[in-house]
Scaffold this motif. Structure first.
Motif, short mmCIF file in Angstrom:
data_model
loop_
_atom_site.label_atom_id
_atom_site.label_comp_id
_atom_site.label_asym_id
_atom_site.label_seq_id
_atom_site.Cartn_x
_atom_site.Cartn_y
_atom_site.Cartn_z
N LYS A 23 0.91 -1.19 -0.09
CA LYS A 23 -0.06 0.04 0.18
C LYS A 23 0.85 1.23 -0.04
O LYS A 23 0.70 2.07 -0.80
CB LYS A 23 -0.85 -0.06 1.36
N ARG A 24 1.89 1.31 0.82
CA ARG A 24 2.76 2.34 0.98
C ARG A 24 3.68 2.76 -0.46
O ARG A 24 3.51 3.76 -1.12
CB ARG A 24 3.70 2.25 1.98
N VAL A 25 3.97 1.59 -1.13
CA VAL A 25 4.63 1.94 -2.38
C VAL A 25 3.73 1.84 -3.54
O VAL A 25 4.03 2.92 -4.08
CB VAL A 25 5.58 0.85 -2.78
N PHE A 26 2.73 1.04 -3.70
CA PHE A 26 2.01 1.10 -5.08
C PHE A 26 0.80 2.13 -4.81
O PHE A 26 0.67 2.98 -5.87
CB PHE A 26 1.37 -0.18 -5.21
N VAL A 27 0.03 2.17 -3.77
CA VAL A 27 -1.00 3.15 -3.51
C VAL A 27 -0.54 4.51 -3.27
O VAL A 27 -0.75 5.65 -3.96
CB VAL A 27 -1.96 2.39 -2.57
N GLU A 28 0.10 4.52 -2.07
CA GLU A 28 0.54 6.02 -1.76
C GLU A 28 1.53 6.64 -2.75
O GLU A 28 1.48 7.73 -3.17
CB GLU A 28 1.00 6.14 -0.48
N PRO A 33 -4.98 2.66 -7.74
CA PRO A 33 -6.24 2.55 -6.78
C PRO A 33 -6.03 1.12 -5.79
O PRO A 33 -5.73 0.23 -6.32
CB PRO A 33 -7.26 2.22 -7.90
N GLU A 34 -6.56 1.66 -4.65
CA GLU A 34 -6.44 0.49 -3.36
C GLU A 34 -7.19 -0.54 -3.92
O GLU A 34 -6.80 -1.59 -3.63
CB GLU A 34 -6.92 1.14 -2.00
N GLY A 134 -2.72 2.44 -15.22
CA GLY A 134 -1.96 3.52 -15.56
C GLY A 134 -0.53 3.49 -15.72
O GLY A 134 0.16 4.72 -15.71
N ILE A 135 0.19 2.52 -15.38
CA ILE A 135 1.65 2.51 -15.43
C ILE A 135 2.25 1.72 -16.43
O ILE A 135 1.54 0.44 -16.66
CB ILE A 135 2.26 1.95 -13.92
N PRO A 136 3.16 1.96 -17.41
CA PRO A 136 3.71 1.22 -18.19
C PRO A 136 4.38 -0.02 -17.94
O PRO A 136 5.37 -0.10 -16.90
CB PRO A 136 4.68 2.12 -19.44
#
Length: 144
Positions: A23-28, A33-34, A134-136
């Motif tokens: 969550k810290r790396v990917f979401v924040e 999106p969580e 949204g990330i390549p």
């Protein structure tokens, strides 16, 4: 002296540590999106946690694709621990564990900024670039 421990997270407490890192790396940090971060593969995946001096620092998970192949997912190291080799430690742990479990291939979807990291671990590109949350990304594969 520094102490690094890496293991499969069988206990709920350690699984929650893995989820918190993700969550810290990917979401924040990356804005994923969580509701996309936790998915239908949570229960079937083996989650791996790296503790540095007893503090959760990194995680990765893998799951069976078929009898010879695993899919490596959700590799994340907290920002304050990056550059210390923990990503390599986590990936090497997964490769050894999967090989000892009878798998011969590892696949993953790499964020394009991490292609060099995975290439240095022996992965080869196996797809064209595509967008995921949204990330390549690009698919990569490695013989274990």
């Amino acid at each position: 002296m520094t102490d690094i421990n890496i293991y499969i997270t069988d206990e709920e407490k350690y699984y929650n540590d893995c989820v918190n890192i993700r969550k810290r790396v990917f979401v924040e940090e990356q804005g994923v999106p969580e509701d996309k971060e936790l998915d239908e593969y949570e229960k079937e995946s083996l989650n791996v946690l790296l503790l540095f001096n007893d503090s959760p620092a990194g995680t990765v998970r893998y799951r069976k694709i078929d009898d010879s192949t695993i899919k490596v997912e959700r590799m994340a190291v907290l920002k304050e621990y990056r550059g210390m080799g923990f990503g390599n430690n986590l990936m090497n742990f997964v490769h050894v564990h999967a090989r000892q479990s009878g798998y011969h291939w590892a696949k993953l979807g790499a964020q394009t900024h991490a292609i060099k990291f995975y290439t240095n671990l022996g992965y080869e590109e196996s797809s064209k670039e595509y967008m995921d949350v949204g990330i390549p990304h690009i698919d990569m594969i490695k013989k274990l």
